[in-house]
Write an enzyme that holds these catalytic residues in place. Structure first.
Site, mmCIF file in Angstrom:
data_model
loop_
_atom_site.group_PDB
_atom_site.id
_atom_site.type_symbol
_atom_site.label_atom_id
_atom_site.label_comp_id
_atom_site.label_asym_id
_atom_site.label_seq_id
_atom_site.Cartn_x
_atom_site.Cartn_y
_atom_site.Cartn_z
ATOM 1 N N LYS A 102 -15.363 -8.395 3.900
ATOM 2 C CA LYS A 102 -14.262 -8.721 4.822
ATOM 3 C C LYS A 102 -14.622 -8.335 6.254
ATOM 4 O O LYS A 102 -15.311 -7.342 6.473
ATOM 5 C CB LYS A 102 -13.002 -7.940 4.436
ATOM 6 C CG LYS A 102 -12.408 -8.303 3.096
ATOM 7 C CD LYS A 102 -11.191 -7.410 2.828
ATOM 8 C CE LYS A 102 -10.552 -7.710 1.472
ATOM 9 N NZ LYS A 102 -9.525 -6.693 1.137
ATOM 10 N N HIS A 149 0.834 -1.211 0.000
ATOM 11 C CA HIS A 149 0.000 0.000 0.000
ATOM 12 C C HIS A 149 0.869 1.263 0.000
ATOM 13 O O HIS A 149 0.607 2.209 -0.741
ATOM 14 C CB HIS A 149 -0.880 0.058 1.261
ATOM 15 C CG HIS A 149 -1.900 -1.017 1.395
ATOM 16 N ND1 HIS A 149 -2.033 -1.783 2.535
ATOM 17 C CD2 HIS A 149 -2.861 -1.450 0.549
ATOM 18 C CE1 HIS A 149 -3.037 -2.625 2.385
ATOM 19 N NE2 HIS A 149 -3.546 -2.460 1.181
ATOM 20 N N ARG A 205 -2.000 -6.019 -8.448
ATOM 21 C CA ARG A 205 -0.915 -6.962 -8.165
ATOM 22 C C ARG A 205 -0.765 -8.013 -9.252
ATOM 23 O O ARG A 205 0.322 -8.371 -9.645
ATOM 24 C CB ARG A 205 -1.167 -7.682 -6.829
ATOM 25 C CG ARG A 205 -0.919 -6.813 -5.631
ATOM 26 C CD ARG A 205 -1.468 -7.445 -4.404
ATOM 27 N NE ARG A 205 -2.910 -7.642 -4.522
ATOM 28 C CZ ARG A 205 -3.718 -7.879 -3.517
ATOM 29 N NH1 ARG A 205 -3.237 -7.983 -2.313
ATOM 30 N NH2 ARG A 205 -5.014 -8.024 -3.711
ATOM 31 N N SER A 230 -2.994 -7.684 2.800
ATOM 32 C CA SER A 230 -3.264 -7.600 4.243
ATOM 33 C C SER A 230 -3.752 -8.941 4.764
ATOM 34 O O SER A 230 -3.417 -9.336 5.890
ATOM 35 C CB SER A 230 -4.329 -6.532 4.519
ATOM 36 O OG SER A 230 -3.883 -5.281 4.107
HETATM 37 O O1 PNS Z 1 -8.633 -2.949 0.317
HETATM 38 P P1 PNS Z 1 -9.909 -3.471 -0.294
HETATM 39 O O2 PNS Z 1 -10.717 -4.243 0.737
HETATM 40 O O3 PNS Z 1 -9.676 -4.261 -1.548
HETATM 41 O O4 PNS Z 1 -10.766 -2.173 -0.717
HETATM 42 C C1 PNS Z 1 -12.058 -2.300 -1.297
HETATM 43 C C2 PNS Z 1 -12.834 -0.992 -1.090
HETATM 44 C C3 PNS Z 1 -12.955 -0.680 0.390
HETATM 45 C C4 PNS Z 1 -12.100 0.141 -1.789
HETATM 46 C C5 PNS Z 1 -14.258 -1.193 -1.736
HETATM 47 O O5 PNS Z 1 -14.917 -2.247 -1.114
HETATM 48 C C6 PNS Z 1 -15.091 0.082 -1.663
HETATM 49 O O6 PNS Z 1 -14.939 0.977 -2.489
HETATM 50 N N1 PNS Z 1 -15.963 0.164 -0.630
HETATM 51 C C7 PNS Z 1 -16.807 1.326 -0.408
HETATM 52 C C8 PNS Z 1 -18.245 1.071 -0.829
HETATM 53 C C9 PNS Z 1 -18.386 1.203 -2.333
HETATM 54 O O7 PNS Z 1 -18.222 2.261 -2.929
HETATM 55 N N2 PNS Z 1 -18.725 0.080 -2.976
HETATM 56 C C10 PNS Z 1 -18.978 0.011 -4.401
HETATM 57 C C11 PNS Z 1 -17.755 -0.382 -5.181
HETATM 58 S S1 PNS Z 1 -18.270 -0.663 -6.848
#
Ligand code: PNS
Length: 159
Positions: free
Chosen positions: A41, A17, A90, A127
């Site tokens: 998660k 990150h 990645r 993570s």
């Molecule tokens: O580190 P991660 O868990 O891969 O991040 C994913 C994250 C938190 C960026 C994604 O789940 C997100 O954007 N969550 C906020 C809610 C949202 O906007 N969801 C719609 C995505 S299309």
């Protein structure tokens, strides 16, 4: 002002990150690292703990700030005049899901997603992997900063 967001769960922040955040910060006037909810998660650290870890490990980057948001990412972007979402890719395995999110976010709001190739040394890093290793007493010192390593040790010991 060109402002971008690096969104994620950051549970906890890793060197992967930090590499993306640092490289993104060279291309924008301001980069906000936003801790968001990922409904698929469950988390080891609270949002406040994750924010603190991100602040401590990105304090050398003057144009990086840290925030949290419990709604849609595109709504955060709109409310904060953010034009771009920056994400690290990645491997091909990331691509399907990341492309879907990028397309939904673009369609819903016009906010662009920019993908940065993860540095090869971090291509396996996540993570989830760090938490799994730490849970079983594995060495994660090459994957996370020392302060995060200490926090992980305490948390897996139940503190
Ligand atoms: O580190 P991660 O868990 O891969 O991040 C994913 C994250 C938190 C960026 C994604 O789940 C997100 O954007 N969550 C906020 C809610 C949202 O906007 N969801 C719609 C995505 S299309």
């Amino acid at each position: 002002m060109r402002r971008a967001v690096c969104p994620g769960s950051f549970d906890p922040i890793t060197y992967g990150h930090i590499d993306i955040i640092a490289r993104a910060s060279a291309h924008f006037d301001e980069v906000v690292v936003a801790v968001l909810e990922n409904r698929t998660k469950s988390s080891l650290f609270t949002v406040a703990e994750r924010i603190e870890m991100i602040r401590a490990t990105t304090s050398n980057l003057p144009n990086v700030t840290v925030d949290s948001w419990s709604g849609l990412l595109v709504d955060y972007c709109k409310s904060n005049s953010i034009q771009a979402i920056v994400k690290g890719l990645r491997a091909v395995t990331d691509f399907d899901y990341e492309l879907q999110m990028a397309q939904v976010n673009l369609q819903g709001s016009g906010v662009e997603t920019m993908f940065m190739a993860t540095a090869p040394t971090h291509s396996f890093l996540s993570s989830s992997l760090v938490k799994e290793l730490a849970h079983y007493g594995g060495d994660v010192s090459t994957m996370v900063p020392p302060s995060v390593n200490e926090a992980l040790k305490l948390r897996v010991a139940g503190k």
